[in-house]
Design a protein around this motif. Structure first.
Motif, mmCIF file in Angstrom:
data_model
loop_
_atom_site.group_PDB
_atom_site.id
_atom_site.type_symbol
_atom_site.label_atom_id
_atom_site.label_comp_id
_atom_site.label_asym_id
_atom_site.label_seq_id
_atom_site.Cartn_x
_atom_site.Cartn_y
_atom_site.Cartn_z
ATOM 1 N N ASN A 355 0.998 -1.218 0.088
ATOM 2 C CA ASN A 355 0.008 0.144 -0.122
ATOM 3 C C ASN A 355 0.942 1.136 0.071
ATOM 4 O O ASN A 355 1.695 1.205 0.930
ATOM 5 C CB ASN A 355 -0.962 -0.095 1.248
ATOM 6 N N ASP A 356 0.771 1.978 -0.877
ATOM 7 C CA ASP A 356 1.480 3.313 -0.998
ATOM 8 C C ASP A 356 0.542 4.613 -1.008
ATOM 9 O O ASP A 356 -0.591 4.461 -1.347
ATOM 10 C CB ASP A 356 2.265 3.537 -2.582
ATOM 11 N N PHE A 357 0.948 5.467 -0.181
ATOM 12 C CA PHE A 357 -0.119 6.764 0.060
ATOM 13 C C PHE A 357 0.945 7.890 -0.111
ATOM 14 O O PHE A 357 1.791 8.161 0.656
ATOM 15 C CB PHE A 357 -0.400 6.746 1.428
ATOM 16 N N GLY A 358 0.587 8.550 -1.057
ATOM 17 C CA GLY A 358 1.560 9.655 -1.708
ATOM 18 C C GLY A 358 0.565 11.083 -1.312
ATOM 19 O O GLY A 358 -0.758 11.124 -1.484
ATOM 20 N N PHE A 359 1.519 12.300 -0.957
ATOM 21 C CA PHE A 359 0.751 13.466 -0.666
ATOM 22 C C PHE A 359 1.351 14.513 -1.582
ATOM 23 O O PHE A 359 2.552 14.361 -1.667
ATOM 24 C CB PHE A 359 1.245 13.997 1.048
ATOM 25 N N ASN A 360 0.475 15.194 -2.145
ATOM 26 C CA ASN A 360 0.749 16.400 -2.759
ATOM 27 C C ASN A 360 -0.111 17.598 -2.382
ATOM 28 O O ASN A 360 -1.453 17.326 -2.279
ATOM 29 C CB ASN A 360 0.483 16.151 -4.230
ATOM 30 N N SER A 361 0.644 18.831 -2.497
ATOM 31 C CA SER A 361 0.135 19.902 -2.020
ATOM 32 C C SER A 361 -0.098 21.068 -3.007
ATOM 33 O O SER A 361 0.661 20.901 -4.157
ATOM 34 C CB SER A 361 0.721 20.917 -0.721
ATOM 35 N N ALA A 362 -1.416 21.525 -3.284
ATOM 36 C CA ALA A 362 -1.740 22.685 -4.404
ATOM 37 C C ALA A 362 -2.446 23.673 -3.547
ATOM 38 O O ALA A 362 -2.735 23.862 -2.569
ATOM 39 C CB ALA A 362 -2.506 21.950 -5.195
ATOM 40 N N ASN A 363 -2.263 24.977 -4.490
ATOM 41 C CA ASN A 363 -2.749 26.252 -3.897
ATOM 42 C C ASN A 363 -2.376 26.560 -2.898
ATOM 43 O O ASN A 363 -3.073 26.746 -1.797
ATOM 44 C CB ASN A 363 -4.309 26.098 -3.869
ATOM 45 N N SER A 364 -0.962 26.437 -2.562
ATOM 46 C CA SER A 364 -0.321 26.637 -1.298
ATOM 47 C C SER A 364 0.997 27.485 -1.476
ATOM 48 O O SER A 364 1.218 27.946 -2.497
ATOM 49 C CB SER A 364 -0.102 25.344 -0.662
ATOM 50 N N ALA A 365 1.780 27.523 -0.514
ATOM 51 C CA ALA A 365 3.099 28.339 -0.552
ATOM 52 C C ALA A 365 3.997 27.987 0.495
ATOM 53 O O ALA A 365 3.528 27.598 1.680
ATOM 54 C CB ALA A 365 2.791 29.843 -0.426
ATOM 55 N N ASN A 366 5.131 28.202 0.413
ATOM 56 C CA ASN A 366 6.108 27.879 1.274
ATOM 57 C C ASN A 366 6.636 29.513 1.572
ATOM 58 O O ASN A 366 7.273 30.271 1.054
ATOM 59 C CB ASN A 366 7.283 27.203 0.883
ATOM 60 N N VAL A 367 6.142 29.969 3.097
ATOM 61 C CA VAL A 367 6.181 31.503 3.204
ATOM 62 C C VAL A 367 7.980 31.775 3.357
ATOM 63 O O VAL A 367 8.222 32.819 2.962
ATOM 64 C CB VAL A 367 5.568 31.857 4.642
ATOM 65 N N SER A 368 8.701 30.796 3.989
ATOM 66 C CA SER A 368 10.074 31.168 3.999
ATOM 67 C C SER A 368 10.532 31.141 3.041
ATOM 68 O O SER A 368 11.705 31.783 2.787
ATOM 69 C CB SER A 368 10.576 29.968 5.313
ATOM 70 N N TRP A 369 10.275 30.213 2.090
ATOM 71 C CA TRP A 369 10.792 30.246 0.432
ATOM 72 C C TRP A 369 10.667 31.716 -0.239
ATOM 73 O O TRP A 369 11.429 32.074 -0.699
ATOM 74 C CB TRP A 369 10.131 29.102 -0.144
ATOM 75 N N TYR A 370 9.522 32.121 -0.139
ATOM 76 C CA TYR A 370 9.148 33.593 -0.556
ATOM 77 C C TYR A 370 9.830 34.724 -0.024
ATOM 78 O O TYR A 370 10.546 35.451 -0.898
ATOM 79 C CB TYR A 370 7.525 33.711 -0.589
ATOM 80 N N TYR A 371 10.061 34.643 1.245
ATOM 81 C CA TYR A 371 10.537 35.895 1.918
ATOM 82 C C TYR A 371 12.059 35.710 2.415
ATOM 83 O O TYR A 371 12.505 36.599 2.827
ATOM 84 C CB TYR A 371 9.812 36.132 3.147
ATOM 85 N N GLU A 372 12.799 34.676 1.862
ATOM 86 C CA GLU A 372 14.062 34.347 2.020
ATOM 87 C C GLU A 372 14.962 35.423 1.422
ATOM 88 O O GLU A 372 14.661 35.855 0.300
ATOM 89 C CB GLU A 372 14.412 33.131 1.389
ATOM 90 N N PRO A 373 15.808 36.031 2.311
ATOM 91 C CA PRO A 373 16.824 37.132 1.665
ATOM 92 C C PRO A 373 17.684 36.605 0.351
ATOM 93 O O PRO A 373 18.025 35.411 0.361
ATOM 94 C CB PRO A 373 17.577 37.566 2.801
ATOM 95 N N ASP A 374 17.668 37.521 -0.712
ATOM 96 C CA ASP A 374 18.504 37.023 -1.932
ATOM 97 C C ASP A 374 19.932 37.375 -1.920
ATOM 98 O O ASP A 374 20.568 37.129 -2.790
ATOM 99 C CB ASP A 374 17.645 37.555 -3.105
#
Length: 821
Positions: A355-374
């Motif tokens: 039995n395999d159970f896979g998770f996928n997220s959509a309509n979401s965001a990683n806040v730390s990814w977005y606001y990370e200093p460049d």
């Protein structure tokens, strides 16, 4: 009356009932003449083949494929809930993977305290662990819906402790699903929807079989598409002065629906096979198994404007994270069986399941990814809005070698069975994409990442943070077992049956369980029966190795909660011991009464005591104490929860089942009444850690869910009327009250309800029929949560969240077509 079984009928019961037509079924016309009797022959609870349900020493339900189809349910789990009084199939919502694989229970116990067989062989469990606030929290049971209804010939439910006969997990009983094996086939199709106009179902199924003197083959193909339902009410949080996660009102300050509260989308594909081949006149090769895949779509909790979790450049009005899941299931069993001298039979098999159970997220965001200093004085201002979150995998390989037959002792026969089993269970957690779990692109905690409000940015994608490489696992364990099972008539009226089993697990160690059953026939129409049994359940590899950091609600606040693997050294820092097996003691006493007019009645009372029950704790925070807080801080956790042997329970109940065939309006009428009363009490809560008080490791919310989360009373009263080409089914289903207090901390009761199902079928030809019907025809809903659910009722949870046995969809109507060939 004592039954003397011949070699022919023994073999017939094994091959025809359990697996399908075989060489032995060709040997006598007399043995196959009474098809109604064959339908009532049971293969559970006794290895003496050929007994009927009313002759058994234990209570057994027999539910035919026709009965399952007549419920109007398109899923096997739901059809069983509507057919068997002691079986519960709770509906969940906003509960991650549990929205797709619902917890199935027997006699009010846990999903992993019942054993499921297919064609008499142990079936593998699901990979998914129920870690949200649902029935069966902390368990990994069976994906009942991975088996299509179109493939099922019948289901037997043994309502008795049977670990001594069948091994670990069979504390509450055993469910055996027998696959179709006959000649010919059928094609069926169904369309339907709820009264609200959502939850559309489109389903087609094909079953076809071919049987000859040399064997048989039967295959099933099924497809089902189930649309989502939503019973969320408009969010009024701002109107009452409260906020949960940001501003939930629209731009004009008006309430709008923000949540998806109801069934998830589900698209299902199935392919199953059942086959047997006669190698010679005494030996048969058999194989069965199937493949299924289920794509699901559910939702998390809404993130509103003005909250650090909401990136307003991406979602100016807030957003509802989506969880896309995929449950894949495969199984194959191959075996060979045949005759031995002196009317003995042997059976060797290997069963593999995955039995395999896979998770996928959509309509979401990683806040730390977005606001990370460049690195240039700005931020990256970019994040994927979807991600692969990871996958859970459970595999099981089981080898069995079994013998059964009789030994003459004086003028009596000792029915004897013995065998051995070797099993390997394995569990894997495969990590997700970095954006699903990481803190920024480098996952470097020394980098300060702040949202525009100045609040720290949280790691991972929202809704369902992914599994990181640190949570990845690939582990297995081996076990073996041996058993002896015997039955003997002390007198022609007095049957004694007993079983002893020893099992040894790499991690949990060894266990000996036993069972003693008695049955006394007062006369040909009245019998009494009883059982004393000990049992056990070894901790699942899912409970030993599962770990995750996810979004959870603690005291009304969303925090990152760490589920610490039981084998992890971090668990030892919190004082959590390695898991041990659960042990049980059970007793039952029943009667069987038959009348000349065809009325049958069975009544069985029981008590099941379980010690060291494995549960998952509440998310525990620094408020537990300074030492606990130090360990949390050292492991960068805001809260932690653990699997522990912390609870002793006592379950008492009674099951009453009656059936009566009669005539009405020049047609036949079959009446059935099935009533189940059940009460579970938590006798003791034991903390295995000196850092955590008992009332904290398993608090009143969890205790209440075990004691009152499932209906204490459940009943079905049904009638089937047939005349010429017409068939009418009417069923009244009663669900007792349930209680819960998750999320709010306030105890609340949802009252008992009656649901009515009705269908009318007409045979257009001898091969083609059409049925129309409605389930929950009077559109009954659970009680509304009201003020007791604040703030969640203000967020849109009109009917509650935690313990709703029949769901919140209301009425459903459908049309079904069936063609036999």
């Amino acid at each position: 009356m004592k039954k003397i079984l011949t070699k022919t009928t023994l073999a017939l019961a094994v091959s025809s009932v359990l697996y399908g037509p075989s060489i032995w079924a060709q040997q006598t016309d007399e043995a196959t003449a009474d098809t109604n009797n064959i339908e009532r022959i049971v293969t559970l609870g006794s290895r003496v083949n050929g007994r009927t349900a009313t002759e058994s020493t234990s209570p057994i339900d027999i539910i035919s494929g026709e009965q399952l189809a007549s419920t109007g349910a398109s899923e096997l789990g739901k059809a069983l809930q509507m057919s068997a009084p002691s079986f519960n199939f709770s509906t969940t919502t906003i509960s991650d993977g549990s929205d797709i694989i619902r917890p199935a229970t027997l006699r009010g116990l846990g999903p992993d305290q019942v054993l499921v067989l297919v064609n008499g062989k142990r079936r593998h469990q699901q990979a998914l662990v129920n870690v949200q606030e649902t029935i069966g929290k902390g368990s990994a049971g069976y994906d009942i819906n991975a088996i299509p209804i179109s493939a099922v010939a019948r289901v037997e439910i043994l309502r008795d402790g049977a670990a001594a006969q069948y091994g670990s997990d069979a504390i509450a009983g055993v469910i055996n699903i027998t696959l179709k094996s006959g000649d010919g086939g059928s094609f069926n199709a169904e369309v339907g929807q709820t009264y609200e106009g959502d939850g559309e179902i489109a389903q087609v199924g094909l079953n076809a079989g071919h049987a000859t003197n040399n064997g048989f083959v039967n295959f099933t193909l099924e497809y089902r598409d189930r649309g989502m339902t939503n019973r969320a009410s408009p969010a009024t949080l701002e109107a009452t002065g409260g906020q949960l996660i940001g501003d939930w009102l629209d731009r004009d300050g008006d309430p709008v629906v923000r949540l998806h509260v109801g069934d998830a989308d589900s698209e299902n594909y199935y392919a199953w096979l059942n086959a047997g081949y006669n190698i010679n006149s005494t030996t048969e090769l058999y194989a069965f198994g199937g493949w299924s895949t289920r794509d699901g779509g559910s939702a998390g909790f809404f993130r509103g404007r003005g909250h650090p979790r909401t990136i307003e450049a991406l979602y100016p009005d807030g957003f509802l994270p989506q969880l896309k899941t995929e449950a894949d299931d495969q199984s194959i069993a191959v075996g060979i069986r045949g005759d031995l001298p002196n009317a003995w039979l042997w059976d060797a098999s290997v069963v593999y399941g995955r039995n395999d159970f896979g998770f996928n997220s959509a309509n979401s965001a990683n806040v730390s990814w977005y606001y990370e200093p460049d690195g240039n004085g700005g931020i990256y201002a970019d994040t994927p809005t979807e991600a692969f979150d990871g996958e859970l995998v459970f595999e099981q390989t089981t080898f069995n070698l079994d013998f059964n037959g009789t030994i003459d002792i004086g003028n009596e026969l000792l029915y004897l069975a013995t065998g051995l089993e070797f099993r390997t269970d394995s569990y894997a957690i495969n990590p997700g994409d970095p954006v699903s779990w990481a803190y920024g692109r480098t996952n470097d905690p020394s980098i300060e990442i702040l949202t525009p409000s100045g609040a720290p940015a949280e790691a991972g994608i929202q809704g369902f943070p992914g599994f990181s490489p640190g949570q990845a696992v690939d582990a297995d364990r081996d076990s073996y077992g041996v058993y002896v099972d015997a039955e003997y008539y002390l007198t022609p009226e007095f049957l004694v049956a007993g079983a002893v089993r020893y099992e040894d697990y790499d991690i949990a160690g060894g266990n000996v369980s036993g069972k003693l059953s008695l049955r006394y026939d007062v006369d040909s129409d009245f019998s009494v029966r009883g059982t004393l049994a000990t049992g056990f359940r070894a901790p699942g590899v899912q409970q030993i190795y599962y770990s995750q950091v996810l979004t959870n609600i603690v005291n009304g606040t969303l925090v990152q909660t760490g589920t610490v693997a039981n084998d992890d050294e971090v668990a030892r820092q919190f004082g959590i011991n390695e898991l041990e097996e659960e042990t049980s003691e059970s007793i039952s006493l029943g009667l069987v009464k038959r009348w000349d007019n065809g009325f049958d009645l069975t009544a069985d009372i029981y008590q099941i005591n379980i010690d060291e029950r494995i549960v998952i704790s509440e998310p525990l925070t620094a408020s537990i104490g300074p030492e606990f807080a130090d360990v949390l801080a050292a492991n960068n956790l805001g809260a932690a929860q653990f699997f522990t042997n912390s609870v002793d329970t006592k379950t008492t109940g009674v099951d009453i089942i009656g059936s009566y065939p009669t005539e009405l309006f020049e047609g036949s009428l079959d009446l059935t009444a099935a009533i189940s009363f059940m009460d579970t009490n938590v006798e003791r809560v034991n903390s295995v850690s000196s850092l955590i008080p008992a009332e904290q490791i398993f608090n009143q919310t969890q205790v209440l869910r075990i004691e009152q989360g499932q209906p204490g009373e459940k009943a079905t009263f049904s009638g089937k009327w047939q005349r010429n080409d017409w068939t009418v089914n009417l069923a009244l289903n009663y669900f007792g009250s349930v209680e819960g207090q998750a999320f709010t901390g306030i105890r609340h009761e949802w009252s008992a309800k009656w649901l009515t199902d009705v269908s009318v079928a007409y045979d257009l030809t001898s091969d083609f029929s059409v049925m129309v019907g409605a389930n929950n025809v009077f559109d009954t809903y659970p009680d509304e949560w009201g003020d007791a659910g604040i703030p969640f009722s203000q967020a849109g949870f009109k009917y509650g969240w935690e313990t709703l046995p029949f769901g919140i969809n209301g009425g459903y109507y459908y049309a079904r077509f069936n063609y036999q060939f």
